[in-house]
Structure formats: structure tokens, C-alpha cells
Design a protein around this motif. Structure first.
Motif, PDB file in Angstrom:
ATOM      1  N   ILE A  81       0.859  -1.187   0.000  1.00 32.21           N
ATOM      2  CA  ILE A  81       0.000   0.000   0.000  1.00 32.21           C
ATOM      3  C   ILE A  81       0.895   1.236   0.000  1.00 32.21           C
TER       4      ILE A  81
ATOM      5  N   HIS B  90       3.136   3.479  -4.913  1.00 33.15           N
ATOM      6  CA  HIS B  90       3.627   2.358  -5.712  1.00 33.15           C
ATOM      7  C   HIS B  90       2.564   1.299  -5.914  1.00 33.15           C
TER       8      HIS B  90
ATOM      9  N   HIS C  43      -0.097  -3.150   3.556  1.00 34.53           N
ATOM     10  CA  HIS C  43       1.109  -2.331   3.622  1.00 34.53           C
ATOM     11  C   HIS C  43       2.237  -3.143   4.279  1.00 34.53           C
TER      12      HIS C  43
ATOM     13  N   ASP D 186       7.207   0.672   2.575  1.00 35.22           N
ATOM     14  CA  ASP D 186       6.543  -0.618   2.546  1.00 35.22           C
ATOM     15  C   ASP D 186       7.526  -1.785   2.701  1.00 35.22           C
TER      16      ASP D 186
ATOM     17  N   GLU E 239       7.829  -0.950   7.271  1.00 38.71           N
ATOM     18  CA  GLU E 239       6.821  -1.894   7.788  1.00 38.71           C
ATOM     19  C   GLU E 239       7.148  -3.351   7.446  1.00 38.71           C
TER      20      GLU E 239
ATOM     21  N   GLY F 224      -6.406  -0.719  10.946  1.00 42.21           N
ATOM     22  CA  GLY F 224      -5.347  -1.593  10.463  1.00 42.21           C
ATOM     23  C   GLY F 224      -4.096  -1.514  11.310  1.00 42.21           C
TER      24      GLY F 224
ATOM     25  N   LEU G   5      -2.320  -4.372  14.227  1.00 40.88           N
ATOM     26  CA  LEU G   5      -0.926  -4.779  14.411  1.00 40.88           C
ATOM     27  C   LEU G   5      -0.447  -4.564  15.853  1.00 40.88           C
TER      28      LEU G   5
HETATM   29  C1  LIG Z   1      -0.673  -1.171   8.574  1.00 36.98           C
HETATM   30  C2  LIG Z   1      -0.710   0.109   7.842  1.00 36.98           C
HETATM   31  N1  LIG Z   1      -0.101   1.162   8.374  1.00 36.98           N
HETATM   32  C3  LIG Z   1      -0.138   2.332   7.733  1.00 36.98           C
HETATM   33  C4  LIG Z   1      -0.801   2.464   6.561  1.00 36.98           C
HETATM   34  C5  LIG Z   1      -0.879   3.809   5.888  1.00 36.98           C
HETATM   35  N2  LIG Z   1      -0.001   3.927   4.748  1.00 36.98           N
HETATM   36  C6  LIG Z   1      -0.468   3.779   3.516  1.00 36.98           C
HETATM   37  S1  LIG Z   1       0.728   4.013   2.359  1.00 36.98           S
HETATM   38  C7  LIG Z   1       1.881   4.326   3.540  1.00 36.98           C
HETATM   39  C8  LIG Z   1       3.301   4.690   3.246  1.00 36.98           C
HETATM   40  C9  LIG Z   1       3.659   4.540   1.898  1.00 36.98           C
HETATM   41  O1  LIG Z   1       5.025   4.776   1.729  1.00 36.98           O
HETATM   42  P1  LIG Z   1       5.814   3.865   0.724  1.00 36.98           P
HETATM   43  O2  LIG Z   1       5.663   2.442   1.094  1.00 36.98           O
HETATM   44  O3  LIG Z   1       7.186   4.371   0.610  1.00 36.98           O
HETATM   45  O4  LIG Z   1       4.999   4.033  -0.610  1.00 36.98           O
HETATM   46  P2  LIG Z   1       4.876   5.294  -1.573  1.00 36.98           P
HETATM   47  O5  LIG Z   1       3.535   5.903  -1.302  1.00 36.98           O
HETATM   48  O6  LIG Z   1       5.994   6.211  -1.252  1.00 36.98           O
HETATM   49  O7  LIG Z   1       4.953   4.696  -2.923  1.00 36.98           O
HETATM   50  C10 LIG Z   1       1.335   4.220   4.788  1.00 36.98           C
HETATM   51  C11 LIG Z   1       2.085   4.429   6.033  1.00 36.98           C
HETATM   52  C12 LIG Z   1      -1.424   1.332   6.034  1.00 36.98           C
HETATM   53  N3  LIG Z   1      -2.106   1.341   4.887  1.00 36.98           N
HETATM   54  N4  LIG Z   1      -1.357   0.171   6.693  1.00 36.98           N
END
Ligand SMILES: Cc1ncc(C[n+]2csc(CCOP(=O)(O)OP(=O)(O)O)c2C)c(N)n1
Ligand SMILES: Cc1ncc(C[n+]2csc(CCOP(=O)(O)OP(=O)(O)O)c2C)c(N)n1
Ligand code: SF4
Ligand code: SF4
Ligand SMILES: [Mg+2]
Ligand SMILES: [Mg+2]
Lengths: 273, 559, 559, 273
Positions: A48, A51, A67, A94, A98, C265, C269
Motif C-alpha cells: 500500500i 507504488h 502495507h 513498505d 513496515e 489496520g 498490528l
Molecule cells: C498497517 C498500515 N499502516 C499504515 C498504513 C498507511 N499507509 C499507507 S501508504 C503508507 C506509506 C507509503 O510509503 P511507501 O511504502 O514508501 O509508498 P509510496 O507511497 O511512497 O509509494 C502508509 C504508512 C497502512 N495502509 N497500513
């Protein structure tokens, strides 16, 4: 030539590096298909983040996972059907935040998957927090006084964990990227592709990358060399850092017998009591 | 205590083979046509401390162990002290000469004999088997052949050691004890609850089990791992519980029946993906075996504290199945049912159980069906395939990528975001409603689907109505041998078998459970508006004494 | 619709400053002595798509936004099309000349003017502020000073651009629209729910907030992060939710008030550590802001699907507090209360809310207390200190390592395993029981402790009794302007305020909630045995229209 | 000399390497105390596993945390009270399996903590499953047909993540171990100590380690050298692999003002509305 575009409206920012990844993946998949891989055997998973939206834009089967968990999801897919080529799309938050654990274990196991990591140096979708790859000093919405952490170097981190194919490319070098992705998917074992992906909204690195990126063609001869290149502060080296043939996880743990149908299971149990 | 019941208790340090001794004793008894229940009391340590294992043996089915033993075998001084109170009237208590601190102990030179037969060090385990055999009138030949098949190493030494002890016990000829009569019955075989869950799930079609070890669920992983090459099943020790459950969903997507198992702490880590199973509509078989909580809690003991947690796993609203086996045979059949239900309803299905069932053993005849109706659930898919097709029953056609039944142009998308019928993400208001309504229709579909299985057990009859679930039902069935009551056990907890249980609405009932907050009683109040006459709770991690349960129920009636 | 209510809707692409425009408009209105409610409808994307923000303005307190706008400002064609239906009678709808597809639109050369004033590119945001100011009779000076203080960059360009648009609107002098009268009231300031939660918790003593971003909770992290150097508070973006909550427990151990926040969500966790907070008896403040689930769900919309999940977090049995603010002021006071309760009862306390409160804004006067009674809760500790001393109330003395009040030989042990009073691990049966009993006694202690706060809100009176919780109460309070009913809102959900609500036992009630499974209705049935006359549900992620709620409640009465 | 022994019965197997760690930690703590660190300022956290039992045997304050999370717990402690010296005990399963993410992030941040990792090459407490450090081929109860994964090398993995102090010792070299632990705790920034810990019940490595272990005294001059030594297949090098002074996390993010008491907060709010 398969048009792999879905009908879903694309909501990436105009100019986002992700468009380059989408284009390159389409090219790579077409090349694989041309060379005989049935399109139906190529599946994806994604995390999530910005990307992850590639899931909606690429018209192939797969799982839009949680995510950070897309590689674990992918591992399940691969184990269940080793005939599938599984491509996972992860963000830097991601895959190295996480989901860091799954990334390093997939590498350690050398399971035959491909991870394409969109390195945009921030959390794009949640509006620009510092990520595990944000540079020190990065001002993001969760680090308004500047990020104090030192970013990981994904290439060397993945090599350290045991990934057998490790490469880096850049979204503005589409044909290089497409070729790297093709090689990664073809590679038997775990393959990792760090894609430098400018984020025009929160971390616009185009001019930095355009200035500094340099493509190399020979896999570095030893690990020390590869490490030096990966960590080079002046030149950002694009290419394949490691490519080794090692037995893959799913091959090594395969059962001596196929999964039995339930009637056969019943017979086996009857025989054993 | 029923006169046909014989209980043997073996006590000693972890690492001395206490549990193994009890298991072999149980198997020996079963070989004599006797029924057994075997349980282990141990702590979270590898060597030392104090463990004890109990085998209760009977000429009819036996559902629990007894606290007072007829035969006690103590490997060390601590065991002697601990179990002086656990002697039934006329009990024999064997120990090493050095530990003979009380008059009514029978001393044998256990440690010396170990040194004699195993100069490199051996364990006391076999001495217990020999003492039991001699006391129970089992022939030396039967004993030795059992020892041969149960211990891989030191075969000759084992037989010599056991035989010498056997002879000593026979010579001692202490007091008379009812010899265990060989019976003509067929009690089946000894299985632990976890073995039955594993075998049942496998018979239900389970191909992949993903897990991270956690007592008391770990032995499912270990058992299945050994079956890999003989049974074609995969048991994978993942890097964490989070990995395990996401892998399981991935495997289901690719068409393989998959499951996960852990205790409460592990499930606490799997909540996000559990919720995802609800969203992507992944079939998912789960085994939650409870121990006392919260947090790390008491890792090697039993509890039923996780009821509400198990029922409410995962954020957001979605349908799920939760059921708890009330017997060892049910552990086998229910695991099959739940794998099947998970797949026919494309939902997560949780088998909720406890350490007491998971790690105890009982002699049962494996309830194998004559045949199996394999209902095909895989659909053919083509370019028009829609993963989340809106249907009346809420269940959409399930197809898998890259297999024969799916055409090359089928696009199969599972999505953890809210999605349209085709599996693409959506945040359009109407689509959200449609998809939630579709998923909610599964509540009824699941209810109907569970109807073909036994959802409630009713045992016996009497003045009181006693409710319990899980292995507490076993403790109560043994209690029924001493006092008559009607035992009502919901096997399925979610969806709640409201039809079968409607007749208990507003009734006055006794509720027995291993919870400190009487959560099952709360649950029954909500579901059936019952009046709780008495809550009988045990929450120290130990199983109930069936005799005390009978007493407690009787008291309620006398009051 | 009440005649004193004026609603302005701004629509456009993400990245065009739609939300910012609405926020500034709201602030302008507040400056005029008017009350506002402001909300944002956006998707999970950074640029493009379709966002819209709504400000409803009133001369008296206003609790919700309206769906029909008096003034619409569309930055692009999609907005024009989407919002044609959202026009109230006599509404004005402004758009760019190129998008003037309908007769009743008023076109301005928005895009051209942007190009003119910002050759490097600018956003439409300011044009909305100018249009609103002109229409609402706000002077150019007031407008410009507001723009100056709200936008950091391009100050001169901003004023020129806004002024030109302002003049154009005044010249157009289209139809007459009620000018917003300047009022003499003091509506306070505009705050988002998350700002109030953050400030309230901080006033409650919060020193550390550990979080991983997740909509709609993220802005608490962002807001507190900015306050670090001015307020002495730490907001730490951890590597994951699992890290965040374990860090928070560590910080509490070392004596600092700490909290975590996420959406469903993320809490999924955090379950294992949530359970640990129960076991180690760590004070822990938690903010769970809901969005539609399950799994990733619909990340930028509102929902109340997590009620049962929130109430039953963590495996094992332990006491916890769950409460949900029914207003913006309550978000502030409740956050304070919960930090305080977490510390006085050494338990996890959850503030359950929704995107609708977290991310909307309302004008309120910050309900600051006159003074604060700081009750010291830290105990002196010496060599005899026992972390888990058995007490009547279940709460043990709390001491911290390495601080003045603890002597050097105090050993302070927190233990996620079951433990004895001194904090060392135990698996002894009696100790388990003692410790569980101690912790269970907190159930009553917490109940008593919550008694000093307002646990239930009752608003208005009328024929119907309507139950709701969380920000749904706001939607209903606005509805009360159109139809009278009694609104009953439990603020505290666990422990349930049974005394205050006893009078509703067996009553016939209407329940309003953002859930597809009517879980709050189920909850009320269990707690109060109410009869549900009607469940009014909305579960498409959008907030209720208060007018429609009034209608629906009225209908129930007429039926 | 403080006797740091608690009254709790020790339930490690006779001969377990953990006894060496317990002894060494006691020595190291005494040395710290002798040199002026108040005993009350030394606290611990531990994970769940045989290693975690050290919590019960060491009579100092701390948190017996969750499996895999002890470093996150420790980070919270350190941030809340930077005066405390925080020592975390982790297992190899605990710190590099379940808790891998926290371990690498603690290293990346260079937060001033010490992680003592009991490397017994298996999951001891759960009766001998393969761990992230079990050798390939390891027969454990969850890998009865042999582990197919290649173990991580903790030293290089932690160096890669950014740990500023990285060392290895062995439970049967107690004075070396005690000295390393002392240095680790004294080090400002994140310190990692891999302790080779034979598990007599499931992975008895005494003779292997006794044969192969060799103590070095000079910190390797460069990273490549350190890596070679860490991965040496013949000799197991014990000593400090890296020791660098870098700003620590908690220092860098410290607020300019101290935590205010609640009355001062109220005044600040009153002033701002
Ligand atoms: C368990 C969980 N924690 C937090 C989120 C919120 N969340 C969605 S996208 C994201 C971060 C995205 O960063 P990255 O993985 O670098 O992707 P990018 O948007 O930069 O492509 C977060 C923290 C989630 N969806 N699920
Ligand atoms: C969340 C969670 N999962 C699983 C367990 C069960 N468990 C306890 S100890 C352990 C493994 C211990 O291995 P390691 O960390 O290497 O410690 P060791 O016993 O070898 O010292 C596991 C899996 C647990 N306590 N918590
Ligand atoms: S926010 Fe950044 S990563 Fe996301 S779509 Fe926009 S440019 Fe791309
Ligand atoms: S099992 Fe291994 S690690 Fe655990 S106490 Fe025994 S020897 Fe030590
Ligand atoms: Mg990113
Ligand atoms: Mg270990």
C-alpha cells in the motif's frame, strides 16, 4: 504486443516516476510473453502506497496486499504454484520499513520472486513523511525539524541478506529499467530491483538523478567492489550488482509427492489406523 | 472415583522423559483394550524444574485425568514432596532410594540402575514404564516390544534396564492392587488434540500450513512438517506470524488450501491479515489454541480467555466462522469441516481450542468417513471473470491464476482495498455499499452452510442444565459419571446455532469455563438471555477435577 | 434548511488547494463571529482525482455540514458536473470560463488569471477565498490580511490575484444572496478533531506520542511533531505500529506519559502489545480513528465499524477503557481524561473516533479548565518495592527506575509473563489466580474512576429516544434543529456507564451509526436490553445528512 | 561488588551457555558501577526465549517484553529517560526473526542502547526449531528434513544497518565477554554484541567454538576487512568489529525545552487562545 493497461483512471501525479515503472514493467512482461511465458502465468502482488496503485493500472492477476506484507503474500503464491512468475511491487516505506522483515527473509531464503522497490525516498501516499531511505535532514511532515536517521543502502542490505539477484535502475531510463526487470523476473531465485523513482510532490530528485546516474554493464567482480559502487556518494551506479545461481527455496522444500486429492487422503488414513 | 479407573502419575524434571513415559504407558494400556486420557503439566523450560504427567485408564471411555493417582512414580525428591497429596487410597508410590522420605513410599535403586545400564547417562523414563507394566500385570514381553518400538536408541540397554526394574517390582510384591483387566474393546489409538486437528485439516484438503511456533499450537507445525514427504503437505515455519498469515492468503489465491495456527499472542499479530482475509474473501483455516493471558502469560497451561478476542478478530466488519471442538474426535471432524467451510464460503474459519485439548492425548477411534464427496469449488474463468461478482449468497465464483480452468485472458484480482466486482479499487459510495452488502449476505450463507454439520452437542440429562464449550465439555462428561446433568455444548460459536439452542432461551443454567471474567456466561446471556445460576470458573491454568465439578454442580442443586 | 445557515462547497483536483481554501474560508467566517463546520471529501491520491471541501456557516453553533450548498466554486469540469445536484435553491455556482457547461453557472477567467499572476504556476485555492469574501460581504482588507497570514509564499502575487477576482465578483453582482451578517458572538477558533485530541492529550500530560502514519490518525503525529520545541512533546514516527506501541510501553516504564494512534489496520498490528499493556499494567493512551474496513478498506472516508474490535483488543482478559468523543470539545477533554485515567488505573485507554471527527474542523472555544489538580501518582520505592503489590483496588504503587523518588536499591520489574508481586515470572497456580483477581479488581476501580467525568451526554428531548456514539452525535444534534428527539450518547463505552443509562433499560430506541452490521445496536441490546425500533445505518464512508436524519426519525414516529 | 543474583530458581539446562552470559553481565555491571554509574540507572529489557529468562535471574529493574519486541521497548525507555543505560537481551529468533525490523532500525538510528544477542542457533525455549542463524541442513523440530535457508551473519548485517558498535564474543570466554559487554554499554550509540551461546539441548556447539574461536584485539581497519573476518569459515573471530562515534538518536531529536508540568501546559494553552 499485449496492451496491459487496465481501464482504471491513473491517479499518480503528473510527472511521477511511477509512470516509468509502469511502462518498463509492461515492456518486460511483453518480452517474457514473446519468449514463451504464458501471460496467465505472470502474477503480481503489491503493498500500500503510491507504488501499490500499479496494481490497478496493470491488467494482470494478483493480490493488492497489505502495507508491508506484499512479499509474504507473494511467497505464499509462489509456494502454492511454482509455475507462476510472481512480481511484487513495494515502496521504500513498505518494503524496508513496515515490511523489512519479509524483504530480508525472502532474500535469505532465495525464494523465486521479484521485488521491484519504488524508491521515492518518502512515504508518498500518506503525504510525504520520511521513509527508511530518506536522506538525513529530510524535512517531511512527520519530521518537520529534519530526519536524523541515516538511510539504508538497499543494494548492500539485500546483498547482505542473501539476495541472489540485486540491481538498481531509474525510472527515467525506461529501456534500462525494462531490461533489468526482465532479467530479474527471468532469474531463478530471489531478485531485487531498486528503482530510483522521483516523487514530484514530496521528493523531486530528477535533477539529482539525471546528473549523477551512470549505467554500468559488467556485474562487479567481487562483493567489495559491488559495495563500493552501491555506496558511491558521487556517482549513482545503475546496473546489476549481483547475479548468482543458487538453489531456490521452493525447489528445495518441495515434497516428494504431489498434493493428494481428498479421496486419496482418506485411503491413506484408512490404511494407517 | 469410579472403581474401574486407574491413574498413574509420573513426576520428575524436564528432560527426564516424564511425558514420554506417560505416553508409552498410555499406549500400553490401549494395547490392553483399555481407554485412556493422558495429560502433561510442565513449565516453560527445557531441563530441570518439575514436570508431571498423568494417565488415567478405564474400561470405558474416559474424558479427563484424575488428580488422585493409584500409582505414582517420582524420579526426584521434589516430585515425591509435591505428590504426596495426590495419592488415592491404597496408592503405590515408587521413588529412588535416596528420595524415600516417607514411610509409604516404595524405594527402588533407580539412579544406580541407570548408571549401571547407561554408563554415558540415561533417563528415568523407562523405569516408569517398567513399574507400570509390572503393577498393571502386563507381561515383560509386551512391555519390551513396546519399548523397542518407542525408543530409537540404546535398544539392548533399554530392555535390560526395564526388565531389571520389572523384576524388582514383581519381587517387591508390595500390596495388592487391582490388576488392569485386559478388555476386548477397541479403544482405538492415542492421539493428541493437535495431531487430530492436523490430520483432520489435512483430510479436509489442507496443503499448506504456515506457522511460527507458539505453545500450545506448535506441535501442529511439528507434526505436519514430518508428514511432508509421506502426505504431500507443507508445514512452513515462517519468519513471524505476520508472514505466516499473509503467506497463507497468497497460497489460497494460487489455489491451495492453507491454514495458520498459533496461540493468542500469535493471533494478536495476525489481526490485520485476518481482516484482509475477510476483505479479499480468502478461504483461511486458523487454529487458535489458548493459554492463560494476557501477553506472554503462562505459556504451558490451559485457558479459555480468548473467546471474545477470537470472535472479534480483525478491524472492520466481515463474516467469519468460529468453532471449538468439544472432544478429541470432534477436533478431527471439525478441522475438516472448517477447511471445507472456509473454502465454500471464502471466509476465515477459526478452530478455537485450548492447551488442554491440544497437548493432552486420548484414545479414540479416528472417525473416518466412508467416502468423501468432493464438491468442486473452482470455477472456469475467462476474460469476463469478475472476482467479486455480486451474487445473492454473497459468495462469488472462485478461480485461480495460471491453471487449466482459467483461460489465459482471465484477470483475477484480490484486493485489500474496497473494490468493484472486477477487483479493482474503488471509493465510490455506491460501490462500497454494494460490496459490503454482498459480504454481509455471507452471514446467512455461512449460517446455512454450517447447518449440515453438528453445531451443538447435548450429553446426558438431569436436573441442571450445564453449558460449556471446548475441552471443558470433556471435563464435564467425566463429571457426569458422578452426577447426572444435561450438558449443552455449542460447537459452533459464530455463527451462533440459534435454532438448536432456542429452547434454552431464558433458562436457568450453570456455566463452566476456564475464564476469570466468565466470558462464556456473558456470551450466553447475550445470545440466549439465559439466567446464570452459577458460574464455575477455573483460571489457574490447570484443568478441572471432574469429581470437583460433579460436586459443585450437585451443590448448586442442593442450595 | 435553517435560513441562517450558509454552505460553501469548493471542488477540484487534489493538489489544487481545495481543502486549504475551505479552511481559510472557515477561518474568515469565524473572524466574523460566525460558527462553522468544515469537512473534506478526498481520495487516497496526491494530485488529480476529485476532492471537495464543504464549509457550513451559521449564526449559532453548527454541528455538521450540509449537502446542498449556497455557494459552489468548481475548479474543474469534473467538479462542475459532480456538484450540479448539490446546489441549494438560489445557489451561486462559480467556475472557470472553459467549464461553463450549464446556464446557471457563473464563469470567471480563473485559469487565465492564475497564469497571469503566477507565471511559474499557481493554484486555484485563493480564487475560492476571494469569491467567498466578495459574496459574503467580507472586505478586501480583511480578506487580504487573512490571505497574508495563511499563505507563506508569493505574498504579493496572492493579494493581487485575490483582489482581481474579488473585484470581478463584485462587478458581476449577479443575484442577491444573503450577506453573512457579522455577529458579536465568540465562536472561538477552528480546530480539527485530531488537533483537539493532540492538545487535550498533551494537556493531560502526554510527553511521547509514538505512531506510524495512517489516515485518518496521521495528522495527530504531524501536529505534535511540530510542537516539539515549543511544547516539549515528542512525536516519533516509528518503523511500524508494532514498534510504536512497544516503545510507548517502554516510555511509560521510564515514567513518561505516552500514547499511540492509528486507524483500525494499525491497531490490528498493535494487539499483542495492547494485551501486554494489560499484563504489565502499563498506562497507555491510544487513539483509534476509524475508516471503512476491513483491511486497507477505504482509507480517506469515515466509519464506525471498529466498535467490537476496539472493545475486545488483545488476547487474554484484562481491564481497559474505551471512550468516544461526541463533540469537538469533548475530543479535547476526553483525551485529557483518558491520559489521566490510563495513569491512575495503570491500564490502556482507547479514544475511539472516526475520520469525520478527526479530519473535519469546527469552531469551538477550547474548554480550558481554570486550574489543574495534579495528583501525584508516583510512589517512593525502596528495596521492598513490589511492582505488583496485591491491593484491594487492584492498582499497585507505581515507581520509576533511576529517578529521585526511587532509592538505588529499588528493583522495578514489569513482566509480560504472569508474575508474582515482585514482578518475577510465575506459573504457580495460586499466584496466577491472585494476580488475575488483582487485575480484575481494576474493573470496578476503573468504573469508579470514570465516575468523576461525564460518561453520558443527553441532548434535547422529544418523542423518540435516539442512541448514537462518537461524531454521529454531531450529525444528530444538527438534525435536532429540524425535529425534536432525545439524543442519548454514551461517551464511555467500556466500562459501560450502567448507572446513568439504567433508565433506558428495555426502552424502545432508534440507533444511528456508521456500520453495516448495526453493531452499536447489538451493543445496546446486550447492555440495556433495549428494543430497536429502527437502525439507521450509513456505511458508504460519507457522513449523514442531518436533514435526512431528521426526516428518517420523524418517519419512524409517523409509522 | 554487588551481588546481582535474584532469588528466582534458575531453570536453564545444566551446561547452557546462558550461564556465561549471566556471569559476564554481572561482571560488566559491577565494573560500570565501580566506575560511577549508579546501579539504579542500569535497566534491562528482554525478549521471550531461554535468553529472556535472564530477566528473572538478574536483580535489576526492567521489562520482560514480548517475543521480538524488546528493542522497541528499550527504545521507549531510553527516549523517556536518556540517563538510563539500557541493556537488551535478545535471542537469535527473537532479535533476527520476529524482531528483525526493530533490531535494524535501532542500529540505523544509532539510539544509545545495547543489544546482547544470545546466538544459540535455534529456538531453544520452544524446543529446538531452526532459527535465522541455524546452519543450512539443521535438523530441528520444524525442519525435520533439514533447514534449507542460509543463516544471516549478524555482525555484517548489523554493520550494514548502521550499528556504531559491533562485536562478537563467546560464553566460554567470560572475561572477554564481560569486557565486550562493558565496552558496549559504555559506548554512546547503538551497540550490538553477538554472543556465541551453545545450547546443550538442541545445538551443542561447544567443541566447534572451542576449536575455532580466536580473539582479536585491534578493531579491523576497514569495513572490508571486518566483513572478511566476520564471515570467515575457518576461524571464528571474537572481538570488536566496529566502534565509531556518531551522534545518537535521542540526542539529536531532543526537544529544545524540557517536558512541562501540567499547570505550565495550561498556561501555555491559555496564552495561545
Ligand atoms: C498497517 C498500515 N499502516 C499504515 C498504513 C498507511 N499507509 C499507507 S501508504 C503508507 C506509506 C507509503 O510509503 P511507501 O511504502 O514508501 O509508498 P509510496 O507511497 O511512497 O509509494 C502508509 C504508512 C497502512 N495502509 N497500513
Ligand atoms: C508472538 C510470539 N510468538 C511466538 C512465541 C513463542 N516463542 C517463545 S520463545 C520463542 C523462540 C525463542 O527463540 P530465540 O529467540 O532464539 O530464544 P532462545 O530460546 O533460543 O534463547 C518462541 C517462538 C511467543 N512467545 N510470542
Ligand atoms: S506523491 Fe509522489 S510518488 Fe505519489 S504519485 Fe505523486 S509524485 Fe508519485
Ligand atoms: S534449551 Fe538450550 S538455550 Fe535453552 S536453557 Fe537449555 S541449553 Fe540453554
Ligand atoms: Mg515511498
Ligand atoms: Mg535462540
Amino acid at each position: 504486443m499485449h496492451d496491459l493497461t487496465s481501464r482504471k483512471e491513473n491517479t499518480w501525479c503528473i510527472g511521477c516516476g511511477n509512470f516509468g515503472i509502469l511502462g518498463a514493467v509492461k515492456n518486460a512482461i511483453n518480452r517474457l510473453v514473446d519468449e514463451g511465458t504464458p501471460l496467465a502465468n505472470i502474477v503480481m502482488s503489491s503493498g500500500i502506497g503510491c507504488h501499490g496503485k500499479i496494481f490497478d493500472y496493470l491488467n494482470i492477476s494478483g493480490i493488492y496486499g497489505l502495507h508491508g506484507r506484499a512479499l509474504a503474500t507473494a511467497s505464499g503464491i509462489k509456494l502454492a504454484n511454482p509455475n507462476l512468475k510472481v512480481i511484487t511491487f513495494g515502496g521504500d516505506g513498505d518494503s524496508l520499513g513496515e515490511g523489512l522483515e519479509h524483504t530480508l527473509f525472502a532474500a535469505k531464503r532465495n525464494i523465486d520472486l521479484t521485488l521491484i522497490m519504488h524508491n521515492n525516498g518518502n512515504y508518498g501516499l500518506t503525504t510525504g513523511q520520511a521513509s527508511p531511505l530518506s536522506p538525513s535532514g529530510f524535512i517531511g511532515i512527520s519530521t518537520p525539524m529534519g530526519n536524523v536517521e541515516i538511510p539504508f543502502t538497499p543494494i548492500t542490505l539485500l546483498m547482505e541478506a542473501g539476495a541472489s539477484f540485486v540491481a538498481r535502475s531509474y525510472t527515467a531510463r525506461i529501456s534500462h529499467l525494462a531490461d533489468i526487470i526482465y532479467q530479474a523476473v527471468q532469474h531463478k531465485g530471489f531478485s531485487f530491483v531498486e528503482v530510483l523513482q522521483p516523487c514530484v510532490s514530496y521528493n523531486n530528485t530528477y535533477s539529482l538523478y539525471n546528473d549523477r546516474c551512470h549505467i554500468f554493464n559488467e556485474i562487479p567482480q567481487d562483493e567489495d567492489m559491488a559495495r563500493k559502487m552501491a555506496k558511491d556518494k558521487e556517482i549513482i551506479h545503475l546496473g546489476v550488482y549481483r547475479k548468482e545461481q543458487l538453489p531456490s527455496y521452493e525447489e528445495q522444500i518441495a515434497s516428494r509427492i504431489e498434493s493428494l486429492d481428498r479421496r486419496a487422503r482418506l485411503e491413506l488414513l484408512k490404511a494407517s489406523v | 472415583m469410579k472403581t474401574d479407573i486407574f491413574t498413574c502419575l509420573v513426576g520428575g524434571k524436564a528432560g527426564e522423559g516424564v511425558k514420554k513415559a506417560a505416553q508409552v504407558i498410555a499406549t500400553l494400556a490401549v494395547k490392553q483394550g483399555l481407554f485412556v486420557f493422558q495429560t502433561n503439566d510442565y513449565q516453560s523450560l527445557i531441563k530441570g524444574g518439575h514436570n508431571f504427567s498423568v494417565v488415567s485408564i478405564s474400561q470405558s471411555e474416559i474424558y479427563n485425568c484424575y488428580h488422585k493417582a493409584n500409582l505414582l512414580i517420582s524420579f526426584d525428591e521434589r516430585s515425591v514432596e509435591r505428590h504426596m497429596e495426590d495419592m488415592a487410597v491404597g496408592a503405590l508410590h515408587f521413588c529412588d532410594i535416596a528420595d524415600r522420605k516417607h514411610d509409604n513410599l516404595i524405594a527402588l535403586p533407580l539412579k544406580d540402575l541407570i548408571k549401571k545400564h547407561y554408563p554415558d547417562g540415561g533417563s528415568a523414563s523407562l523405569s516408569a514404564i517398567a513399574i507400570f507394566s509390572a503393577i498393571a500385570g502386563i507381561s515383560k514381553e509386551v512391555m519390551n516390544s513396546m519399548i523397542n518400538s518407542s525408543f530409537k536408541h540404546y535398544k539392548a540397554e533399554n530392555v535390560a534396564f526395564a526388565s531389571e526394574i520389572f523384576d524388582l517390582v514383581v519381587q517387591a510384591n508390595t500390596h495388592s492392587i487391582t490388576k488392569l483387566a485386559r478388555s476386548k474393546q477397541q479403544p482405538g489409538k492415542c492421539y493428541t488434540g493437535n495431531q487430530l486437528i492436523a490430520l483432520g485439516a489435512w483430510l479436509g484438503g489442507l496443503d499448506f500450513y504456515f506457522s511460527y511456533p507458539m505453545t500450545p499450537a506448535s506441535s501442529i507445525l511439528h507434526y505436519l512438517a514430518k508428514l511432508r514427504d509421506s502426505h504431500g503437505v507443507q508445514a512452513i515455519h515462517a519468519e513471524s506470524e505476520l508472514a505466516a498469515i499473509n503467506m497463507a492468503i497468497g497460497a489460497a489465491f494460487a489455489g491451495k488450501r492453507s491454514g495458520v495456527g498459533s496461540s493468542g499472542g500469535g493471533f494478536a499479530l495476525m489481526q490485520e491479515a485476518f481482516s484482509m482475509a475477510g476483505m479479499v474473501e480468502s478461504p483461511l483455516f486458523c487454529v487458535l489454541s489458548s493459554r492463560p493471558g494476557p501477553a506472554t502469560g503462562v505459556s504451558t497451561y490451559t485457558a479459555q480467555e480468548d473467546l471474545y478476542f477470537a470472535l472479534n478478530q480483525g478491524h472492520g466488519e466481515f463474516a467469519r466462522i468460529v468453532a471449538s471442538p468439544d472432544s478429541f474426535s470432534r477436533a478431527f471432524t471439525l478441522a475438516q469441516e472448517l477447511v471445507e467451510l472456509a473454502w465454500t464460503t471464502q471466509s476465515p474459519a477459526v478452530l478455537l481450542t485450548e492447551k488442554h485439548l491440544s497437548e493432552s492425548s486420548m484414545s479414540i477411534k479416528l472417525p473416518l468417513p466412508e467416502t468423501i464427496d468432493v464438491i468442486p469449488i473452482t470455477e472456469k474463468a475467462n476474460a469476463e471473470y469478475q472476482r467479486y461478482l455480486i451474487t445473492k449468497c454473497g459468495v462469488s465464483p472462485l478461480a485461480f491464476p495460471g491453471v487449466e480452468s482459467s483461460e489465459d485472458n482471465a484477470v483475477i484480482k484480490w484486493n485489500s482495498n474496497e473494490h468493484s466486482e472486477n477487483g479493482f479499487r474503488t471509493d465510490v459510495a455506491q460501490n462500497i455499499v454494494k460490496m459490503k452488502d454482498k459480504r454481509n449476505r455471507k452471514l446467512q450463507t455461512i449460517y446455512d452452510a454450517t447447518q449440515k454439520y453438528q453445531r451443538v452437542s447435548i450429553y446426558g440429562s438431569g436436573k441442571s442444565i450445564v453449558f460449556a464449550y471446548g475441552s471443558t465439555a470433556l471435563e464435564l462428561r467425566e463429571a457426569q459419571k458422578y452426577h447426572e446433568f444435561q450438558l449443552v455444548v455449542p460447537i459452533y460459536l459464530e455463527p451462533f446455532p440459534r435454532e438448536e439452542l432456542a429452547k434454552y432461551q431464558e433458562c436457568e443454567v450453570i456455566v463452566v469455563e476456564h475464564s476469570s471474567q466468565a466470558n462464556f456466561a456473558r456470551f450466553l446471556k447475550e445470545k440466549l438471555n439465559v439466567k446464570i445460576k452459577k458460574s464455575i470458573l477455573r483460571y489457574d491454568g490447570r484443568h478441572f477435577s471432574s469429581l470437583m465439578l460433579a460436586e459443585a454442580i450437585k451443590e448448586t442443586e442442593d442450595a
